[in-house]
Design a protein around this motif. Structure first.
Motif, mmCIF file in Angstrom:
data_model
loop_
_atom_site.group_PDB
_atom_site.id
_atom_site.type_symbol
_atom_site.label_atom_id
_atom_site.label_comp_id
_atom_site.label_asym_id
_atom_site.label_seq_id
_atom_site.Cartn_x
_atom_site.Cartn_y
_atom_site.Cartn_z
ATOM 1 N N PRO A 186 -17.875 -12.966 -5.141
ATOM 2 C CA PRO A 186 -16.959 -12.101 -5.901
ATOM 3 C C PRO A 186 -16.041 -11.265 -5.010
ATOM 4 O O PRO A 186 -14.874 -11.035 -5.357
ATOM 5 C CB PRO A 186 -17.902 -11.202 -6.712
ATOM 6 N N ILE A 187 -16.561 -10.823 -3.858
ATOM 7 C CA ILE A 187 -15.727 -10.059 -2.929
ATOM 8 C C ILE A 187 -14.633 -10.946 -2.357
ATOM 9 O O ILE A 187 -13.456 -10.553 -2.278
ATOM 10 C CB ILE A 187 -16.592 -9.468 -1.792
ATOM 11 N N ILE A 188 -15.004 -12.166 -1.953
ATOM 12 C CA ILE A 188 -14.020 -13.123 -1.430
ATOM 13 C C ILE A 188 -12.950 -13.401 -2.480
ATOM 14 O O ILE A 188 -11.744 -13.418 -2.178
ATOM 15 C CB ILE A 188 -14.710 -14.427 -1.008
ATOM 16 N N LEU A 189 -13.380 -13.602 -3.727
ATOM 17 C CA LEU A 189 -12.437 -13.922 -4.802
ATOM 18 C C LEU A 189 -11.509 -12.741 -5.090
ATOM 19 O O LEU A 189 -10.290 -12.922 -5.229
ATOM 20 C CB LEU A 189 -13.195 -14.297 -6.074
ATOM 21 N N THR A 190 -12.079 -11.540 -5.157
ATOM 22 C CA THR A 190 -11.269 -10.350 -5.459
ATOM 23 C C THR A 190 -10.229 -10.101 -4.375
ATOM 24 O O THR A 190 -9.033 -9.923 -4.661
ATOM 25 C CB THR A 190 -12.168 -9.111 -5.604
ATOM 26 N N LEU A 191 -10.681 -10.093 -3.122
ATOM 27 C CA LEU A 191 -9.741 -9.872 -2.014
ATOM 28 C C LEU A 191 -8.737 -11.015 -1.918
ATOM 29 O O LEU A 191 -7.553 -10.794 -1.625
ATOM 30 C CB LEU A 191 -10.515 -9.736 -0.700
ATOM 31 N N GLY A 192 -9.208 -12.229 -2.164
ATOM 32 C CA GLY A 192 -8.307 -13.377 -2.122
ATOM 33 C C GLY A 192 -7.240 -13.307 -3.198
ATOM 34 O O GLY A 192 -6.067 -13.585 -2.939
ATOM 35 N N ASN A 193 -7.644 -12.940 -4.424
ATOM 36 C CA ASN A 193 -6.669 -12.810 -5.514
ATOM 37 C C ASN A 193 -5.625 -11.744 -5.193
ATOM 38 O O ASN A 193 -4.426 -11.942 -5.416
ATOM 39 C CB ASN A 193 -7.376 -12.459 -6.820
ATOM 40 N N ILE A 194 -6.085 -10.623 -4.669
ATOM 41 C CA ILE A 194 -5.159 -9.538 -4.308
ATOM 42 C C ILE A 194 -4.184 -10.022 -3.235
ATOM 43 O O ILE A 194 -2.969 -9.832 -3.335
ATOM 44 C CB ILE A 194 -5.938 -8.303 -3.817
ATOM 45 N N GLY A 195 -4.724 -10.656 -2.196
ATOM 46 C CA GLY A 195 -3.885 -11.141 -1.106
ATOM 47 C C GLY A 195 -2.905 -12.205 -1.557
ATOM 48 O O GLY A 195 -1.720 -12.177 -1.198
ATOM 49 N N ASN A 196 -3.372 -13.163 -2.357
ATOM 50 C CA ASN A 196 -2.490 -14.230 -2.826
ATOM 51 C C ASN A 196 -1.390 -13.687 -3.740
ATOM 52 O O ASN A 196 -0.241 -14.129 -3.666
ATOM 53 C CB ASN A 196 -3.303 -15.293 -3.566
ATOM 54 N N LEU A 197 -1.734 -12.728 -4.591
ATOM 55 C CA LEU A 197 -0.722 -12.123 -5.472
ATOM 56 C C LEU A 197 0.312 -11.349 -4.672
ATOM 57 O O LEU A 197 1.516 -11.391 -4.982
ATOM 58 C CB LEU A 197 -1.402 -11.217 -6.503
ATOM 59 N N PHE A 198 -0.137 -10.644 -3.644
ATOM 60 C CA PHE A 198 0.805 -9.925 -2.780
ATOM 61 C C PHE A 198 1.738 -10.908 -2.061
ATOM 62 O O PHE A 198 2.944 -10.669 -1.945
ATOM 63 C CB PHE A 198 0.065 -9.067 -1.759
ATOM 64 N N THR A 199 1.165 -12.009 -1.563
ATOM 65 C CA THR A 199 1.992 -13.015 -0.876
ATOM 66 C C THR A 199 3.056 -13.584 -1.810
ATOM 67 O O THR A 199 4.233 -13.710 -1.442
ATOM 68 C CB THR A 199 1.112 -14.161 -0.340
ATOM 69 N N ILE A 200 2.637 -13.919 -3.035
ATOM 70 C CA ILE A 200 3.583 -14.455 -4.015
ATOM 71 C C ILE A 200 4.667 -13.425 -4.330
ATOM 72 O O ILE A 200 5.862 -13.753 -4.382
ATOM 73 C CB ILE A 200 2.837 -14.867 -5.305
ATOM 74 N N ALA A 201 4.264 -12.167 -4.529
ATOM 75 C CA ALA A 201 5.222 -11.115 -4.878
ATOM 76 C C ALA A 201 6.208 -10.853 -3.738
ATOM 77 O O ALA A 201 7.415 -10.700 -3.964
ATOM 78 C CB ALA A 201 4.475 -9.835 -5.233
ATOM 79 N N ILE A 202 5.709 -10.809 -2.509
ATOM 80 C CA ILE A 202 6.570 -10.506 -1.351
ATOM 81 C C ILE A 202 7.576 -11.619 -1.108
ATOM 82 O O ILE A 202 8.774 -11.375 -0.936
ATOM 83 C CB ILE A 202 5.708 -10.259 -0.090
ATOM 84 N N TYR A 203 7.108 -12.859 -1.116
ATOM 85 C CA TYR A 203 8.008 -13.973 -0.794
ATOM 86 C C TYR A 203 8.810 -14.467 -1.989
ATOM 87 O O TYR A 203 9.654 -15.360 -1.838
ATOM 88 C CB TYR A 203 7.220 -15.107 -0.157
ATOM 89 N N SER A 204 8.552 -13.903 -3.172
ATOM 90 C CA SER A 204 9.368 -14.227 -4.336
ATOM 91 C C SER A 204 10.603 -13.337 -4.432
ATOM 92 O O SER A 204 11.465 -13.577 -5.290
ATOM 93 C CB SER A 204 8.548 -14.083 -5.629
ATOM 94 N N GLN A 205 10.679 -12.326 -3.583
ATOM 95 C CA GLN A 205 11.852 -11.462 -3.582
ATOM 96 C C GLN A 205 13.088 -12.265 -3.161
ATOM 97 O O GLN A 205 13.000 -13.210 -2.384
ATOM 98 C CB GLN A 205 11.648 -10.282 -2.630
ATOM 99 N N LYS A 206 14.222 -11.853 -3.677
ATOM 100 C CA LYS A 206 15.464 -12.603 -3.473
ATOM 101 C C LYS A 206 15.787 -12.792 -1.995
ATOM 102 O O LYS A 206 16.201 -13.877 -1.577
ATOM 103 C CB LYS A 206 16.617 -11.879 -4.163
ATOM 104 N N LYS A 207 15.577 -11.769 -1.178
ATOM 105 C CA LYS A 207 15.926 -11.866 0.236
ATOM 106 C C LYS A 207 14.927 -12.687 1.046
ATOM 107 O O LYS A 207 15.174 -13.003 2.209
ATOM 108 C CB LYS A 207 16.045 -10.472 0.845
ATOM 109 N N GLN A 208 13.776 -13.051 0.458
ATOM 110 C CA GLN A 208 12.749 -13.791 1.168
ATOM 111 C C GLN A 208 12.667 -15.261 0.742
ATOM 112 O O GLN A 208 12.410 -16.140 1.563
ATOM 113 C CB GLN A 208 11.367 -13.144 0.934
ATOM 114 N N ARG A 209 12.887 -15.538 -0.545
ATOM 115 C CA ARG A 209 12.599 -16.885 -1.061
ATOM 116 C C ARG A 209 13.596 -17.946 -0.614
ATOM 117 O O ARG A 209 13.404 -19.128 -0.901
ATOM 118 C CB ARG A 209 12.488 -16.863 -2.575
#
Length: 326
Positions: free
Chosen positions: A20-43
């Protein structure tokens, strides 16, 4: 306490607390990665597309894999009692995990192409090609994984692959999960290092001779680090899979202790280490890249400002409504 009891207890504790710890931290990290690189200046960067895809595959695959496993510890095991759910879960995990691995190979290949002095090779490192490659790759694995929807079954209240199909599947997974990705990543990693050493961290783009910028260097570091992480987490997988299938006909002659030891090793190689691999990309990038840490910090500050502004607007509107009512 016997060896069997000890191993069962350790495996249950890892499943109950570590996963559960791996999944929770992984979900947070993956969502942050998607959010950061989905920005117009990054994608608009090819690497951003690959990293978004990797994070999406990790997010879907990890949740399908871990959530039912943890839930079954204290509740009714839905997967082992529903053939439909068993096959859908196996299909989703296999499709996402394979798409994750081969997108990672594409990411490494993209960095090799980007650092090449050959113009026609360097031209392959483009967002349009990245987008098409990810789409085609995902479609291929969606089709190639259909056999799990047909042949995966439940035996002795355990969802899995059995019989001749299980043996064929074991060798197929060992090759496609272990040998091909490891060899491919190793080759691209060595070629990438050779290009970097040859060019002394310089490339010759179409517009002239320039140094790699910090973002490009961070992507190169991430590619090389991900190769190492993947090998650490996956190196046991082919050997364990082949051994399990090769000795499956000898289960009746194995002692209970030997079976439990093998089961525990299978759990480590085919579950724990693989789940770690799926959920570490964000944290690896955060550790090795100062540029990414700065982007992450900017993203968090922007998010905080937006929330603060929205809260302030809501408060002002509430004050205006209250004044009008009075």
């Amino acid at each position: 306490m016997s060896t069997i009891t000890t191993l069962v207890l350790i495996q249950q504790m890892i499943t109950r607390y570590a996963l559960p710890i791996i999944l929770t931290l992984g979900n947070i990290g993956n969502l942050f990665t998607i959010a950061i690189y989905s920005q117009k200046k990054q994608r608009g960067h090819s690497c951003a597309i690959y990293l978004i895809a990797i994070s999406c595959f990790s997010l879907i695959g990890s949740n399908w894999a871990i959530v039912p496993t943890v839930y079954a510890l204290d509740h009714f095991d839905l997967v082992s009692n529903s053939l439909v759910l068993c096959r859908i879960r196996g299909y989703m995990i296999h499709t996402c995990s394979m798409s994750f691995r081969y997108t990672l190979i594409l990411f490494c290949a993209d960095r090799y192409a980007f650092c090449s002095r050959q113009v026609f090779i360097r031209a392959l490192s483009r967002p349009q090609i990245a987008l098409r490659s990810v789409g085609i790759l995902n479609l291929v694995w969606c089709i190639l994984s259909i056999h799990l929807l047909i042949f995966e079954s439940i035996e002795n209240r355990r969802c899995g692959v059995y019989g001749i199909y299980g043996q064929i599947f074991g060798y197929y997974v060992a090759i496609c999960t272990g040998l091909i990705p490891i060899i491919s990543m190793t080759c691209f990693g060595l070629l990438l290092r050779r290009n970097l050493n040859r060019l002394h961290l310089q490339i010759q783009p179409l517009s002239g001779l320039n140094r790699l910028n910090k973002r490009d260097i961070s992507f190169v570091k991430l590619a090389l680090t991900e190769i190492i992480v993947y090998m650490i987490c996956t190196v046991m997988y082919p050997a364990v899979t082949i051994y399990s299938q090769a000795t499956s006909s000898m289960n009746s002659s194995k002692s209970a202790e030997q079976k439990q030891i093998e089961s525990f090793i299978n759990f480590l190689a085919m579950s724990l280490l693989l789940y770690l691999n799926y959920n570490t990309t964000f944290y690896v990038h955060l550790i090795i890249s100062r540029a990414f840490r700065r982007r992450f910090s900017d993203f968090i500050m922007t998010l905080i400002r937006k929330v603060t502004n929205q809260t302030e607007v809501y408060r002002q509107n509430s004050v205006v409504i209250t004044s009008n009512v009075r």
